[in-house]
Enzyme design. Structure first.
Site, PDB file in Angstrom:
ATOM      1  N   LYS A 101       0.856  -1.188   0.000  1.00 52.10           N
ATOM      2  CA  LYS A 101       0.000   0.000   0.000  1.00 52.10           C
ATOM      3  C   LYS A 101       0.892   1.237   0.000  1.00 52.10           C
ATOM      4  CE  LYS A 101      -3.734   2.015   2.785  1.00 52.10           C
ATOM      5  NZ  LYS A 101      -4.533   1.889   4.034  1.00 52.10           N
ATOM      6  N   SER A 124      -9.519   1.701   3.073  1.00 53.24           N
ATOM      7  CA  SER A 124      -8.660   2.441   2.164  1.00 53.24           C
ATOM      8  C   SER A 124      -7.643   1.577   1.396  1.00 53.24           C
ATOM      9  CB  SER A 124      -7.905   3.532   2.934  1.00 53.24           C
ATOM     10  OG  SER A 124      -7.076   2.966   3.925  1.00 53.24           O
ATOM     11  N   SER A 144      -9.606  -0.683   7.142  1.00 54.60           N
ATOM     12  CA  SER A 144      -9.065  -0.549   5.784  1.00 54.60           C
ATOM     13  C   SER A 144      -8.430  -1.781   5.166  1.00 54.60           C
ATOM     14  CB  SER A 144      -8.038   0.573   5.760  1.00 54.60           C
ATOM     15  OG  SER A 144      -8.727   1.769   5.626  1.00 54.60           O
TER      16      SER A 144
HETATM   17  N1  GLN Z   1     -12.815   3.969   6.513  1.00 55.05           N
HETATM   18  C1  GLN Z   1     -12.163   4.315   7.737  1.00 55.05           C
HETATM   19  C2  GLN Z   1     -11.736   5.753   7.691  1.00 55.05           C
HETATM   20  O1  GLN Z   1     -11.913   6.370   6.704  1.00 55.05           O
HETATM   21  C3  GLN Z   1     -10.990   3.441   7.989  1.00 55.05           C
HETATM   22  C4  GLN Z   1      -9.830   3.794   7.169  1.00 55.05           C
HETATM   23  C5  GLN Z   1      -8.588   3.051   7.562  1.00 55.05           C
HETATM   24  O2  GLN Z   1      -8.635   2.028   8.254  1.00 55.05           O
HETATM   25  N2  GLN Z   1      -7.471   3.589   7.149  1.00 55.05           N
HETATM   26  O3  GLN Z   1     -11.215   6.271   8.631  1.00 55.05           O
END
Ligand code: GLN
Length: 465
Positions: free
Chosen positions: A73, A148, A172
């Protein structure tokens, strides 16, 4: 079936060369239309593959991960590569060093192929908040890839990478794994070092592997785990052996949260499939308990209060001075303000503004401290639950993946789609998405430091569901 073991055997037996293996995957990544790649590491990958081939030619033994291609990532430092966080601000930023978790994989001989598309700075649930174009779902390309870590999950699902390393702050890794039908683990907080992972919300950020089998998750988890003096929240953990997770006869009781399933926001099919899975588990003789938990709205607002506060604080260093795309203004203050206004996405700015509000004088007692207090209550509730049950099962998401474009129209719906993942993050618990049980998978959670039990139960469900 372990892809890592399969490829390892093929390499050892000279059925394929590492160069061909790497080249084929690089070609797939390059040609793919799912927008999963921010930068391709073709030169370094082929150079590493050559070395593995030379070793095999010389009759030297190779380690299990040696020559195995993987994805990263684009929020992890890998020395000399662009680490953009899918943002304009860091579009040209090159990592000066390598993240501990990634270094451990390199030391084991795994070969990084690409820096993968994701929501900018981890801000999002769909991988649409990126300058590289929305990631398209592996199964239904008109749907989002999830987020994400969307690029990472899609690459694994499409076999472009053997495994990928995502990052999970509030879901994410687990949610995109669910949306693309692969495995994704958020280990116990602190099991894997966060050093070199760009900080989103430091108190819940976790390094998480995404793969096609439990065995591959186990292998990669073992390699990355361990205490690191560069991240003082890390702890020493025991290696999880293959044999130890084969038999689940010590798992006697499983719980699930009643309100997750009775919530009116849940898709009726996900609800029905989840309850069918619960019935199948009961039929094996395991006791199933329905548990009480906090309402989704409370979980989501607690998580976002804390995550926004932490990200506002973490991202304050990105002002164009030491890092990032600096845009000169009339004076220094102006330069900061233009650099940040022009280079952060709308979603990131929303979170920075929200986070600074949460932390500001006159509001912090009311909002931030309340958030911390709720987090403690959530942790206590988990501690109580794990006195009664060994495992908590839950759907990964209340709904199936949205169409590309839809999440951007309804932000509240996007935040609420994290309802089932964020609670476990606040509790810092180990939790795994398996591509079974419901259309977007199921989440298996155990008490802190009990990652082994999570993998064990996943193995058990493989045969049960
Ligand atoms: N969707 C969640 C957020 O936007 C989790 C994102 C993540 O785990 N980086 O914060």
């Amino acid at each position: 079936m372990s892809q890592i073991r399969k490829i390892h055997t093929q390499l050892k037996n000279k059925e394929i060369t590492c160069t061909k293996l790497v080249q084929d995957r690089l070609d797939l990544l390059k040609q793919n239309t799912h927008n999963t790649v921010n930068s391709l590491l073709d030169e370094s990958a082929l150079a590493l593959a050559k070395k593995v081939d030379a070793k095999i030619e010389n009759g030297e033994t190779i380690g299990l991960l040696e020559g195995i291609p993987f994805g990263i990532k684009d929020v992890y430092m890998l020395q000399g590569t662009y680490t953009t966080a899918s943002s304009d601000l860091l579009k040209k930023y090159k990592s000066p060093y390598t993240a501990t978790a990634i270094q451990k994989l390199l030391d084991a001989g795994a070969i990084p192929l690409a820096k993968e598309n994701c929501d900018s700075f981890g801000h999002g649930s769909s991988s649409e908040n990126t300058i590289f174009g929305a990631v398209k779902n592996a199964i239904h390309p008109e749907f989002v890839g999830g987020g994400s870590s969307g690029g990472s999950a899609v690459n694994v699902a499409k076999d472009f990478t053997v495994f990928s390393i995502g990052g999970d702050t509030g879901g994410s890794v687990r949610q995109p794994a669910g949306y693309n039908n692969v495995f994704g683990l958020k280990p116990t907080y602190g099991r894997i070092s966060r050093f070199g992972l760009m900080a989103y919300a430091s108190s819940t950020d976790c390094v998480g592997p995404i793969a096609k089998s439990i065995e591959d998750i186990r292998i990669v988890l073992n390699v990355m785990s361990g205490k690191d003096i560069k991240d003082l929240t890390t702890y020493e953990s025991q290696e999880i052996s293959e044999e130890k997770i084969l038999k689940a006869n010590d798992i006697k009781t499983v719980g699930y949260f009643k309100n997750f399933i009775e919530n009116k926001a849940i898709d009726p099919q996900i609800k029905a499939d989840f309850l069918t899975s619960i019935a199948k588990i009961k039929a094996t003789g395991i006791e199933v308990k329905a548990l009480d938990f906090f309402e989704s709205e409370t979980l989501v607002s607690t998580y976002y209060t804390l995550a926004m506060a932490e990200t506002a604080s973490n991202l304050s260093r990105l002002d164009g001075t030491n890092y990032g795309n600096r845009i000169e203004g009339k004076n220094l203050k102006d330069t900061y303000s233009i650099t940040r206004s022009e280079n952060f996405s709308e979603e990131s700015k929303r979170r920075i503004v929200g986070g600074n509000q949460v932390l500001s004088q006159g509001f912090s007692d009311e909002i931030y401290l309340k958030g911390l207090n709720l987090r403690d209550q959530i942790s206590e509730s988990f501690e109580k639950d794990f006195k009664e049950v060994d495992i908590i099962l839950s759907p990964v998401t209340p709904n199936t993946p949205p169409k590309i474009g839809d999440s951007l129209k309804d932000l509240l719906a996007m935040y609420l789609s994290d309802a089932y993942t964020v609670g476990f993050s606040l509790g810092q618990l180990p939790t795994l998405t398996i591509p079974k049980g419901t259309e977007t998978g199921m989440q298996i959670t155990a008490a802190k430091n009990n990652d082994e039990l999570v993998l064990k139960f996943a193995n058990f469900l493989k045969d049960t569901l």
